[in-house]
Design an enzyme around this catalytic site. Structure first.
Site, PDB file in Angstrom:
ATOM      1  N   CYS A 169      -6.106  -0.950   3.753  1.00 51.88           N
ATOM      2  CA  CYS A 169      -5.525  -1.958   4.341  1.00 51.88           C
ATOM      3  C   CYS A 169      -4.071  -1.471   5.221  1.00 51.88           C
ATOM      4  O   CYS A 169      -3.210  -0.746   4.561  1.00 51.88           O
ATOM      5  CB  CYS A 169      -4.983  -2.979   3.445  1.00 51.88           C
ATOM      6  SG  CYS A 169      -3.893  -4.451   4.019  1.00 51.88           S
ATOM      7  N   SER A 172     -14.931  -7.420   2.860  1.00 55.95           N
ATOM      8  CA  SER A 172     -13.734  -7.844   2.095  1.00 55.95           C
ATOM      9  C   SER A 172     -12.749  -8.838   3.129  1.00 55.95           C
ATOM     10  O   SER A 172     -12.408  -8.350   4.211  1.00 55.95           O
ATOM     11  CB  SER A 172     -12.927  -6.987   1.493  1.00 55.95           C
ATOM     12  OG  SER A 172     -12.016  -7.465   0.892  1.00 55.95           O
TER      13      SER A 172
HETATM   14  C1  LIG Z   1      -8.749 -11.907   8.266  1.00 55.64           C
HETATM   15  C2  LIG Z   1      -9.119 -10.673   7.668  1.00 55.64           C
HETATM   16  C3  LIG Z   1      -8.735 -10.112   5.998  1.00 55.64           C
HETATM   17  C4  LIG Z   1      -9.233  -8.915   5.703  1.00 55.64           C
HETATM   18  N1  LIG Z   1      -8.778  -8.585   4.594  1.00 55.64           N
HETATM   19  C5  LIG Z   1      -9.211  -7.625   3.731  1.00 55.64           C
HETATM   20  C6  LIG Z   1      -9.002  -7.276   2.334  1.00 55.64           C
HETATM   21  O1  LIG Z   1      -8.571  -7.997   1.898  1.00 55.64           O
HETATM   22  N2  LIG Z   1      -9.347  -6.361   1.980  1.00 55.64           N
HETATM   23  C7  LIG Z   1     -10.104  -5.056   2.763  1.00 55.64           C
HETATM   24  O2  LIG Z   1     -10.505  -4.209   2.114  1.00 55.64           O
HETATM   25  N3  LIG Z   1     -10.352  -5.480   3.968  1.00 55.64           N
HETATM   26  C8  LIG Z   1      -9.939  -6.468   4.685  1.00 55.64           C
HETATM   27  N4  LIG Z   1     -10.340  -6.811   5.905  1.00 55.64           N
HETATM   28  C9  LIG Z   1     -10.966  -5.675   6.915  1.00 55.64           C
HETATM   29  C10 LIG Z   1     -12.633  -6.011   6.867  1.00 55.64           C
HETATM   30  O3  LIG Z   1     -13.037  -6.095   5.404  1.00 55.64           O
HETATM   31  C11 LIG Z   1     -13.231  -5.133   7.770  1.00 55.64           C
HETATM   32  O4  LIG Z   1     -13.021  -3.720   7.168  1.00 55.64           O
HETATM   33  C12 LIG Z   1     -12.459  -5.028   9.090  1.00 55.64           C
HETATM   34  O5  LIG Z   1     -12.188  -6.221   9.448  1.00 55.64           O
HETATM   35  C13 LIG Z   1     -13.625  -4.587  10.162  1.00 55.64           C
HETATM   36  O6  LIG Z   1     -14.860  -5.083  10.102  1.00 55.64           O
HETATM   37  P1  LIG Z   1     -15.360  -6.455  11.306  1.00 55.64           P
HETATM   38  O7  LIG Z   1     -14.824  -5.819  12.699  1.00 55.64           O
HETATM   39  O8  LIG Z   1     -16.694  -6.699  10.830  1.00 55.64           O
HETATM   40  O9  LIG Z   1     -14.229  -7.512  11.027  1.00 55.64           O
HETATM   41  C14 LIG Z   1      -9.777  -7.928   6.448  1.00 55.64           C
HETATM   42  C15 LIG Z   1     -10.513  -8.274   7.698  1.00 55.64           C
HETATM   43  C16 LIG Z   1      -9.933  -9.568   8.329  1.00 55.64           C
HETATM   44  C17 LIG Z   1     -10.220  -9.848   9.665  1.00 55.64           C
END
Ligand SMILES: Cc1cc2nc3c(=O)[nH]c(=O)nc-3n(C[C@H](O)[C@H](O)[C@H](O)COP(=O)(O)O)c2cc1C
Length: 298
Positions: free
Chosen positions: A126, A19
């Site tokens: 979040c 997400s």
């Molecule tokens: C720019 C950005 C926006 C995000 N927006 C959301 C969101 O709207 N809802 C949510 O549950 N997680 C959100 N996340 C978290 C990601 O879904 C994920 O859980 C987190 O970034 C860890 O995974 P990664 O290291 O692969 O990015 C966001 C992450 C980033 C970097």
């Protein structure tokens, strides 16, 4: 080697778009699907349209990203067309939602179901939105009530996305009505501009993602796998096939990819899938599910 079924949904591979990354519009989700994603989770959608925080909202670090977007989103009433568009990609589309209480979550979940989402993901995690996300996701009683009420009111599977900024096992147990658990959301963090002598992000605090949080995510998956008998979707810093395999060995049944899309481009889904298959062939595994939880030491 990579196709599987989770909560009755068929996936061509376990690499699902997380997400918040390229997933506010149906068009961008279709692009991600064309580049090999096994499924997509939408941006978290709330009751009303929100603009989010003032810039800067994203700060790039050498080992990850710090963000405080502030749950900017178009609002649920305007989101049906995006789900319908994303569904043209032919893979499961999971509607992520955030609310301030059980009633709001139920309303949003019903809307997502009506729009055709294949599952809902409850953003209980979040780290930077007042009154939402982690603020409610660290309260066991609220988590229990929200997940139970959503589950009671819709037929599609319910995924609960849990914050790492508390005892993950305690919250995972509270989310007992969920069909699957998603671990982890970003880690609450901050950065200071020493020349300006002030925090970099307009919101001061943000969520840390990318390679630097992988050990925290792997630990969370490992701990919860031992205590809760439910599929876990691992997320946090997965950037290569070897990262994906590490999460599977910790106990994840599926994976989500977020920041790696920035780091390796939208082709990252093909890259990680190819790297996983190469590793499995070299080590004599015929399906990725054989790896789930094998690093657990009892
Ligand atoms: C720019 C950005 C926006 C995000 N927006 C959301 C969101 O709207 N809802 C949510 O549950 N997680 C959100 N996340 C978290 C990601 O879904 C994920 O859980 C987190 O970034 C860890 O995974 P990664 O290291 O692969 O990015 C966001 C992450 C980033 C970097």
């Amino acid at each position: 080697m990579l196709s599987f079924t989770l909560n009755g949904l068929k996936f061509r591979n376990p690499l699902i778009l997380a997400s918040g990354i390229l997933d506010e519009s149906g068009e961008t989700m279709l692009k991600v699907i064309e580049h090999g994603a096994g499924g997509v989770v939408t941006k978290s959608i709330g009751i009303q349209e929100r603009e989010g925080y003032e810039n800067p909202v994203v700060y790039e670090l050498p080992y990850g990203l710090l963000n405080a977007i502030g749950l900017a989103n178009p609002g649920i009433e305007n989101y049906g067309e995006e789900i319908r568009k994303a569904k043209e990609g032919g893979v499961p589309v999971i509607g992520s939602i955030f609310g301030g209480n059980a009633e709001e979550f139920v309303y949003l979940a019903r809307k997502m179901e009506e729009y055709g989402a294949d599952a809902v993901e409850l953003n209980l995690s979040c780290p930077h939105a007042r009154g939402y996300g982690m603020e409610i996701g660290t309260d066991e009683a609220l988590v229990e009530e929200i997940v139970r009420e959503v589950k009671r009111n819709i037929k599609i599977p319910v995924w609960a996305k849990i914050t790492p900024n508390t005892d993950v096992v305690r919250i995972a147990k509270a989310a007992e009505s969920a069909d699957s658990l998603v671990l982890i959301n970003t880690v609450k963090a901050m950065a200071i501009d020493i020349e300006a002598k002030m925090p970099v992000l307009s919101n001061k605090f943000g969520g840390l993602s990318g390679p630097c949080i992988k050990p925290i995510g792997v630990r969370a998956v490992y701990e919860v796998y031992r205590e809760v008998e439910k599929p876990i979707i691992g997320v946090g810093g997965i950037t290569t096939g070897k990262d994906a395999i590490e999460y599977l060995m910790a106990g994840a049944s599926a994976l989500q990819i977020g920041t790696a899309v920035y780091l390796r481009g939208v082709e990252v889904f093909f890259h990680i899938a190819n790297e996983m298959v190469a590793w499995m062939k070299k080590h004599g595994y015929s399906h990725f599910t054989e790896l789930v939880g094998i690093a657990q030491v009892r």
